[in-house]
Design a protein around this motif. Structure first.
Motif, PDB file in Angstrom:
ATOM      1  N   GLY A 121       0.140  34.110   4.664  1.00  7.25           N
ATOM      2  CA  GLY A 121       1.088  35.168   4.359  1.00  7.25           C
ATOM      3  C   GLY A 121       0.719  36.411   5.142  1.00  7.25           C
ATOM      4  O   GLY A 121      -0.115  36.368   6.056  1.00  7.25           O
ATOM      5  N   VAL A 122       1.328  37.521   4.786  1.00  9.46           N
ATOM      6  CA  VAL A 122       1.146  38.777   5.506  1.00  9.46           C
ATOM      7  C   VAL A 122       0.508  39.813   4.592  1.00  9.46           C
ATOM      8  O   VAL A 122       0.900  39.960   3.433  1.00  9.46           O
ATOM      9  N   ARG A 123      -0.468  40.520   5.125  1.00 13.99           N
ATOM     10  CA  ARG A 123      -1.014  41.689   4.438  1.00 13.99           C
ATOM     11  C   ARG A 123      -0.548  42.925   5.185  1.00 13.99           C
ATOM     12  O   ARG A 123      -0.166  42.852   6.363  1.00 13.99           O
ATOM     13  N   LEU A 124      -0.573  44.052   4.521  1.00 14.83           N
ATOM     14  CA  LEU A 124      -0.129  45.306   5.122  1.00 14.83           C
ATOM     15  C   LEU A 124      -1.318  46.243   5.194  1.00 14.83           C
ATOM     16  O   LEU A 124      -1.985  46.499   4.182  1.00 14.83           O
ATOM     17  N   TYR A 129       0.685  48.335   9.521  1.00 11.81           N
ATOM     18  CA  TYR A 129       0.785  47.159  10.379  1.00 11.81           C
ATOM     19  C   TYR A 129       0.779  45.902   9.517  1.00 11.81           C
ATOM     20  O   TYR A 129       0.015  45.801   8.542  1.00 11.81           O
ATOM     21  N   GLY A 130       1.606  44.937   9.873  1.00 11.66           N
ATOM     22  CA  GLY A 130       1.527  43.632   9.245  1.00 11.66           C
ATOM     23  C   GLY A 130       0.465  42.810   9.946  1.00 11.66           C
ATOM     24  O   GLY A 130       0.353  42.850  11.178  1.00 11.66           O
ATOM     25  N   ALA A 131      -0.325  42.083   9.177  1.00 12.87           N
ATOM     26  CA  ALA A 131      -1.390  41.261   9.751  1.00 12.87           C
ATOM     27  C   ALA A 131      -1.477  39.964   8.971  1.00 12.87           C
ATOM     28  O   ALA A 131      -1.116  39.905   7.785  1.00 12.87           O
ATOM     29  N   ASP A 132      -1.964  38.921   9.634  1.00 10.33           N
ATOM     30  CA  ASP A 132      -2.121  37.645   8.950  1.00 10.33           C
ATOM     31  C   ASP A 132      -3.154  37.775   7.835  1.00 10.33           C
ATOM     32  O   ASP A 132      -4.241  38.327   8.036  1.00 10.33           O
ATOM     33  N   PHE A 164      15.066  41.742  16.702  1.00 10.16           N
ATOM     34  CA  PHE A 164      14.918  40.732  17.741  1.00 10.16           C
ATOM     35  C   PHE A 164      13.746  39.797  17.440  1.00 10.16           C
ATOM     36  O   PHE A 164      13.942  38.608  17.220  1.00 10.16           O
ATOM     37  N   CYS A 165      12.552  40.320  17.419  1.00 10.13           N
ATOM     38  CA  CYS A 165      11.384  39.460  17.250  1.00 10.13           C
ATOM     39  C   CYS A 165      10.226  40.271  16.663  1.00 10.13           C
ATOM     40  O   CYS A 165       9.948  41.371  17.140  1.00 10.13           O
ATOM     41  N   TYR A 166       9.593  39.738  15.639  1.00  8.33           N
ATOM     42  CA  TYR A 166       8.446  40.312  14.941  1.00  8.33           C
ATOM     43  C   TYR A 166       8.843  41.374  13.903  1.00  8.33           C
ATOM     44  O   TYR A 166       9.761  42.162  14.118  1.00  8.33           O
ATOM     45  N   TYR A 167       8.130  41.321  12.786  1.00  9.96           N
ATOM     46  CA  TYR A 167       8.283  42.217  11.634  1.00  9.96           C
ATOM     47  C   TYR A 167       9.549  41.959  10.814  1.00  9.96           C
ATOM     48  O   TYR A 167       9.736  42.596   9.784  1.00  9.96           O
ATOM     49  N   GLU A 168      10.413  41.024  11.231  1.00  7.50           N
ATOM     50  CA  GLU A 168      11.566  40.719  10.384  1.00  7.50           C
ATOM     51  C   GLU A 168      11.111  40.128   9.045  1.00  7.50           C
ATOM     52  O   GLU A 168      11.737  40.364   8.016  1.00  7.50           O
ATOM     53  N   ASP A 169       9.980  39.396   9.048  1.00  9.03           N
ATOM     54  CA  ASP A 169       9.483  38.818   7.797  1.00  9.03           C
ATOM     55  C   ASP A 169       8.848  39.887   6.908  1.00  9.03           C
ATOM     56  O   ASP A 169       9.098  39.919   5.688  1.00  9.03           O
ATOM     57  N   THR A 170       8.053  40.788   7.490  1.00  5.93           N
ATOM     58  CA  THR A 170       7.403  41.828   6.692  1.00  5.93           C
ATOM     59  C   THR A 170       8.428  42.810   6.138  1.00  5.93           C
ATOM     60  O   THR A 170       8.345  43.241   4.977  1.00  5.93           O
TER      61      THR A 170
END
Length: 296
Positions: A121-124, A129-132, A164-170
């Motif tokens: 999942g993602v941590r903040l 910043y989102g990080a694994d 477009f790409c990246y951070y759409e999930d966070t």
């Protein structure tokens, strides 16, 4: 739901793994105008997935937004084309959401080919910043392999296609939390991920999307003080870089890239602030409370 772009070398393994799932499902492949023979690989696969082909590359976020209206089921799985899920992957994700009716999404365990855990999942981070995350609990789900409750997604405004790409999930996870939903980690749902087969982590494009979308996400979702602070920090570092004697070689420290990010954020600011107001109207949880849930 698999979003692909120039995935000819690896999407076959992804579809093989989906064909072996123990839980019945529909498979939708969203092809972002691939020009490398991906369409032929998908068309020839025995799984015979439903295919939506765009006439331009809309990115992962844009591809998801284009495919989601075709989903008529209670849940939608998001899966990278370079991920191969274990046979019980979908079953484990569905069971996680079935056992918690306030869970808006469940994040799988992504493993590297050598077995090392890439993400559960993602941590903040404290800077937004989102990080694994490699252990739970998590702030958000990793869009590379996750299951989302469609009613929750619709309630919080869908996918930010313009990222477009990246951070759409966070960003989506943040809005789910603002809407009173939770996000689960489901480590028993395992997928092997090649990581970076479709994009090049560390490239200029990678850093541009990451830095831009982090700032847009904060402006949309974070407490205003945190969003303004991080935007100001990013601008201040950018202006100070030419005065430094030693500057890291990473592309995200290139002044030109950072100025480009600031220009993009400024151009999108009026629309982003309108989105922020709409997100605030839908929210049932205070932004500061969700910010505190990041656990950092």
């Amino acid at each position: 739901m698999v979003v692909t772009w120039r995935g000819r070398e690896h999407i076959g393994a992804c579809l093989d793994a989906l064909a072996g799932q123990t839980r019945p499902h529909r498979t939708i492949v969203l092809d972002n105008a691939s020009d490398d023979g991906t369409a032929a690989v998908v068309a020839a696969h025995p799984l015979a997935p439903e295919v939506i082909r765009l006439d331009r590359n809309a990115g992962y976020a844009g591809g998801l937004a284009a495919a989601l209206p075709s989903v008529g089921t209670p849940y939608a799985a998001w899966l990278n084309d370079d991920a191969a899920p274990a046979p019980d992957w979908l079953a484990a994700l569905e069971d996680a959401l079935e056992h918690d009716d306030r869970a808006g999404a469940a994040s799988a365990r992504l493993s590297r080919p050598d077995g090392a855990v890439q993400s559960v999942g993602v941590r903040l981070t404290a800077l937004g910043y989102g990080a694994d995350a490699v252990t739970g609990p998590v702030f958000g789900f990793c869009g590379g392999a996750a299951l989302v409750r469609m009613s929750a997604l619709a309630e919080v405004g869908g996918v930010p296609a313009g990222f477009f790409c990246y951070y759409e999930d966070t960003d989506t996870s943040w809005r789910l939390r603002l809407g009173g939903w939770t996000v689960l980690s489901a480590p028993d749902a395992v997928a092997v991920h090649l990581h970076g087969a479709s994009t090049r982590p560390g490239s200029r494009a990678f850093h541009r999307w990451n830095e831009r979308n982090r700032l847009l996400m904060l402006l949309r979702c974070a407490p205003l003080s945190a969003a303004v602070r991080e935007l100001a920090r990013f601008a201040a570092i950018t202006l100070a870089l030419p005065l430094r004697r030693a500057v890291p070689a990473a592309p995200n420290f290139a002044v030109g890239l950072r100025l480009g990010v600031l220009v993009e954020v400024a151009a999108r600011l009026p629309g982003t602030l309108r989105q922020r107001r709409a997100i605030g109207r839908r929210a049932v949880v205070d932004r500061a409370a969700v910010w505190a849930e990041r656990g950092e």
